[in-house]
Design a protein around this motif. Structure first.
Motif, PDB file in Angstrom:
ATOM      1  N   ASN A 221       0.849  -1.189   0.000  1.00  0.00           N
ATOM      2  CA  ASN A 221       0.000   0.000   0.000  1.00  0.00           C
ATOM      3  C   ASN A 221       0.883   1.237   0.000  1.00  0.00           C
ATOM      4  OD1 ASN A 221      -2.638  -1.358   0.335  1.00  0.00           O
ATOM      5  ND2 ASN A 221      -1.700  -2.037   2.262  1.00  0.00           N
ATOM      6  N   HIS A 222       0.833   1.970  -1.104  1.00  0.00           N
ATOM      7  CA  HIS A 222       1.783   3.077  -1.205  1.00  0.00           C
ATOM      8  C   HIS A 222       1.197   4.234  -1.999  1.00  0.00           C
ATOM      9  CE1 HIS A 222       2.457   0.857  -4.979  1.00  0.00           C
ATOM     10  NE2 HIS A 222       2.850   2.014  -5.475  1.00  0.00           N
ATOM     11  N   GLY A 223       1.887   5.369  -1.908  1.00  0.00           N
ATOM     12  CA  GLY A 223       1.438   6.565  -2.623  1.00  0.00           C
ATOM     13  C   GLY A 223       2.418   7.697  -2.409  1.00  0.00           C
ATOM     14  N   VAL A 224       2.003   8.886  -2.837  1.00  0.00           N
ATOM     15  CA  VAL A 224       2.842  10.076  -2.708  1.00  0.00           C
ATOM     16  C   VAL A 224       2.056  11.160  -1.990  1.00  0.00           C
ATOM     17  CG1 VAL A 224       4.110  11.882  -3.965  1.00  0.00           C
ATOM     18  CG2 VAL A 224       4.076   9.541  -4.853  1.00  0.00           C
TER      19      VAL A 224
ATOM     20  N   ILE B 186      -1.093  14.712  -4.063  1.00  0.00           N
ATOM     21  CA  ILE B 186      -1.177  13.284  -3.749  1.00  0.00           C
ATOM     22  C   ILE B 186      -1.336  12.455  -5.017  1.00  0.00           C
ATOM     23  CG2 ILE B 186      -2.132  13.761  -1.455  1.00  0.00           C
ATOM     24  CD1 ILE B 186      -4.855  12.826  -2.532  1.00  0.00           C
ATOM     25  N   GLU B 187      -0.852  11.211  -4.923  1.00  0.00           N
ATOM     26  CA  GLU B 187      -0.938  10.268  -6.038  1.00  0.00           C
ATOM     27  C   GLU B 187      -0.934   8.857  -5.447  1.00  0.00           C
ATOM     28  OE1 GLU B 187       2.457  10.251  -8.666  1.00  0.00           O
ATOM     29  OE2 GLU B 187       1.392   9.168 -10.244  1.00  0.00           O
ATOM     30  N   ALA B 188      -1.625   7.940  -6.088  1.00  0.00           N
ATOM     31  CA  ALA B 188      -1.663   6.549  -5.618  1.00  0.00           C
ATOM     32  C   ALA B 188      -1.922   5.648  -6.814  1.00  0.00           C
ATOM     33  CB  ALA B 188      -2.758   6.373  -4.565  1.00  0.00           C
ATOM     34  N   PRO B 189      -1.588   4.339  -6.673  1.00  0.00           N
ATOM     35  CA  PRO B 189      -1.769   3.423  -7.812  1.00  0.00           C
ATOM     36  C   PRO B 189      -3.238   3.087  -8.072  1.00  0.00           C
ATOM     37  CG  PRO B 189      -0.809   2.264  -5.942  1.00  0.00           C
ATOM     38  CD  PRO B 189      -0.852   3.700  -5.564  1.00  0.00           C
TER      39      PRO B 189
ATOM     40  N   VAL C 190      -8.785   3.365  -4.278  1.00  0.00           N
ATOM     41  CA  VAL C 190      -8.939   3.067  -2.850  1.00  0.00           C
ATOM     42  C   VAL C 190      -7.796   3.709  -2.064  1.00  0.00           C
ATOM     43  CG1 VAL C 190      -9.027   1.234  -1.106  1.00  0.00           C
ATOM     44  CG2 VAL C 190     -10.131   0.898  -3.340  1.00  0.00           C
ATOM     45  N   MET C 191      -6.592   3.521  -2.554  1.00  0.00           N
ATOM     46  CA  MET C 191      -5.413   4.080  -1.884  1.00  0.00           C
ATOM     47  C   MET C 191      -5.457   5.612  -1.953  1.00  0.00           C
ATOM     48  SD  MET C 191      -3.005   1.353  -1.455  1.00  0.00           S
ATOM     49  CE  MET C 191      -2.184   0.930  -2.985  1.00  0.00           C
ATOM     50  N   LEU C 192      -5.883   6.126  -3.111  1.00  0.00           N
ATOM     51  CA  LEU C 192      -5.946   7.582  -3.268  1.00  0.00           C
ATOM     52  C   LEU C 192      -6.912   8.192  -2.244  1.00  0.00           C
ATOM     53  CD1 LEU C 192      -4.754   9.815  -5.080  1.00  0.00           C
ATOM     54  CD2 LEU C 192      -6.821   9.701  -6.466  1.00  0.00           C
ATOM     55  N   THR C 193      -8.044   7.523  -2.018  1.00  0.00           N
ATOM     56  CA  THR C 193      -9.020   8.010  -1.046  1.00  0.00           C
ATOM     57  C   THR C 193      -8.433   7.993   0.370  1.00  0.00           C
ATOM     58  OG1 THR C 193     -10.751   7.143  -2.456  1.00  0.00           O
ATOM     59  CG2 THR C 193     -11.377   7.697  -0.205  1.00  0.00           C
ATOM     60  N   ARG C 194      -7.681   6.949   0.679  1.00  0.00           N
ATOM     61  CA  ARG C 194      -7.032   6.878   2.009  1.00  0.00           C
ATOM     62  C   ARG C 194      -6.042   8.035   2.176  1.00  0.00           C
ATOM     63  NH1 ARG C 194      -4.629   1.002   3.162  1.00  0.00           N
ATOM     64  NH2 ARG C 194      -3.642   2.076   4.923  1.00  0.00           N
TER      65      ARG C 194
ATOM     66  N   HIS D 287      -4.859  16.258  -6.707  1.00  0.00           N
ATOM     67  CA  HIS D 287      -4.452  14.996  -7.340  1.00  0.00           C
ATOM     68  C   HIS D 287      -3.481  15.340  -8.468  1.00  0.00           C
ATOM     69  CE1 HIS D 287      -8.470  12.890  -6.112  1.00  0.00           C
ATOM     70  NE2 HIS D 287      -7.855  13.473  -5.118  1.00  0.00           N
ATOM     71  N   ILE D 288      -2.255  14.888  -8.336  1.00  0.00           N
ATOM     72  CA  ILE D 288      -1.204  15.237  -9.292  1.00  0.00           C
ATOM     73  C   ILE D 288      -0.491  13.949  -9.682  1.00  0.00           C
ATOM     74  CG2 ILE D 288       0.958  16.542  -9.573  1.00  0.00           C
ATOM     75  CD1 ILE D 288      -1.155  18.529  -9.042  1.00  0.00           C
ATOM     76  N   ASN D 289      -0.418  13.645 -10.973  1.00  0.00           N
ATOM     77  CA  ASN D 289       0.298  12.414 -11.356  1.00  0.00           C
ATOM     78  C   ASN D 289       1.811  12.647 -11.416  1.00  0.00           C
ATOM     79  OD1 ASN D 289       1.088  13.355 -13.952  1.00  0.00           O
ATOM     80  ND2 ASN D 289      -0.924  12.801 -14.787  1.00  0.00           N
ATOM     81  N   SER D 290       2.556  11.567 -11.607  1.00  0.00           N
ATOM     82  CA  SER D 290       4.020  11.655 -11.484  1.00  0.00           C
ATOM     83  C   SER D 290       4.624  12.623 -12.491  1.00  0.00           C
ATOM     84  CB  SER D 290       4.655  10.264 -11.632  1.00  0.00           C
ATOM     85  OG  SER D 290       4.402   9.484 -10.482  1.00  0.00           O
TER      86      SER D 290
END
Lengths: 253, 253
Positions: free
Chosen positions: A102-105, A127-130, A133-137, A151-154
């Motif tokens: 479980n990971h993200g930025v 924030i960014e997540a794969p 569900v993770m993005l909401t967390r 919400h910003i992608n890489s």
């Protein structure tokens, strides 16, 4: 929420304090340097840790706030952990954490100094997540800390980091050069401070392109030639003067 | 104190309002453009004037706030007047007023916009005069307007104006370029505003050389190469990136 902070620099210090203030329980602070680990751990009521084997593997959130080139190494040490693991780097892709469950930025777009207090609620958190569900967390955690969550992608984040170099690091260097000109003429930097503040305040409700002033945008060649003559002994400053004046003219042509 | 304001631009507008607020009596506002003369005259309760022959020649203070290249012409029109005549230009020597009996310089070091209110008491006022008696008169007027009054000679003022171009106009251009990078990536300028404010606030009690951050000062070649690659389609921005990074390295070497 049990949190472990990996790192003890400027970003780690401000993130750990903001998390603490939002009600999180700071379990541990890891730093290679025991003095740094202890100092931040004391600030947020956590246990200082210098050995990765001593890190509690059952926390809810792990915040990686180390130098960019150490993130991969830290990720390898945290492999197998089930809690959410985020890095805080502007210049590093999400994929560096891909081997973690479980990971993200969670990238705070700000320039931090350890000794300066800052209103964390006003800092843009990118924030960014794969997955969603993770993005909401991550979003729910980010919202505890700041009123500005994006919400910003890489790829966007890399460009954002580049834009921040222009608007912060390069701007500060222009302050440095302005002060060098003053010092050379026995003038105090205090003279420039109100102008610098107003220049930054002016664009808080306007776009900078709409408020440009000065000889380059006016096309005042006489003043520009006088300035270049004053810079005769500083070819490095003359080069910057020419390059940025050319850029202003291009923008307004 | 009876005051006549020559000019109706940003500097004239703020100076006339500050003089009015300090208790001065604004007699007339001159501008070549009747609409501009009327608009500022109304603001400060003065008579609008577009003809130099209509200017009252018995006022106590004449403030010249016109474009630099028009100051000499205005001075010629005011010849023979006994009141104190000051210009407000950063880039113009005191000597341009040498043919006038009582003259000097009152240069407010700030970037003015007509629509932005500003605390005039915090603006550095740079004053100069041909002798001590005149300097004392100008100083007493300047002190009515601002808490920051500096004695600055013509050479120093030219350098100060040059330093202001670096710390204001060029800084604003870096904000413009930062925003161009954001727009290209569909990101909002709002993201950069808190960083820009903090960058300016950081140096209000520190020298900028002591608070530099970012890849250039860290010598982080990897991040710099990534940034230059991102700027592949913008050689103008790449040139500025290289030039300012080199300058940062030189400062910290």
């Amino acid at each position: 929420m049990d949190v472990i902070c990996i790192g003890s620099g400027n970003v780690a210090t401000h993130m750990a304090q903001a998390l603490k203030a939002s009600g999180a329980n700071l379990l541990q602070v890891w730093s290679r340097n025991p003095t740094h680990a202890e100092s931040l751990a004391r600030l947020v009521g956590a246990q200082p840790v210098t050995d990765f084997n001593a890190i509690n593997r059952n926390a809810d959130l792990y915040v990686i706030a180390v130098k960019d080139d150490a993130i991969g190494m830290v990720a390898a040490e945290l492999k197998g952990i089930n809690g959410l693991i985020v890095h805080t780097s502007g210049a590093t892709a999400l994929s560096i954490l891909a081997s973690l469950q479980n990971h993200g930025v969670l990238y705070p777009l700000q320039t931090f100094s350890k000794d300066r207090e800052i209103d964390f609620r006003k800092i843009p958190l990118c924030i960014e997540a794969p997955d969603d569900v993770m993005l909401t967390r991550i979003e729910s955690i980010a919202s505890l800390l700041s009123d500005s969550v994006y919400h910003i992608n890489s790829n966007q984040r890399k460009s954002l980091h580049l834009a921040a170099v222009f608007a912060c690091n390069f701007v500060n260097q222009l302050y440095v050069l302005g002060n060098q000109i003053l010092e050379h003429n026995h003038l105090d930097f205090e003279l420039l401070r109100p102008l610098i503040m107003e220049t930054a305040m002016k664009i808080q409700h306007e776009l900078p392109v709409n408020v440009q002033t000065g000889p380059a945008v006016r096309g005042d060649r006489q003043t520009m030639d006088n300035h270049l003559q004053l810079l005769g002994a500083r070819p490095d400053l003359a080069e910057i003067y020419e390059t940025l004046s050319k850029s202003i003219k291009k923008t307004h042509s």
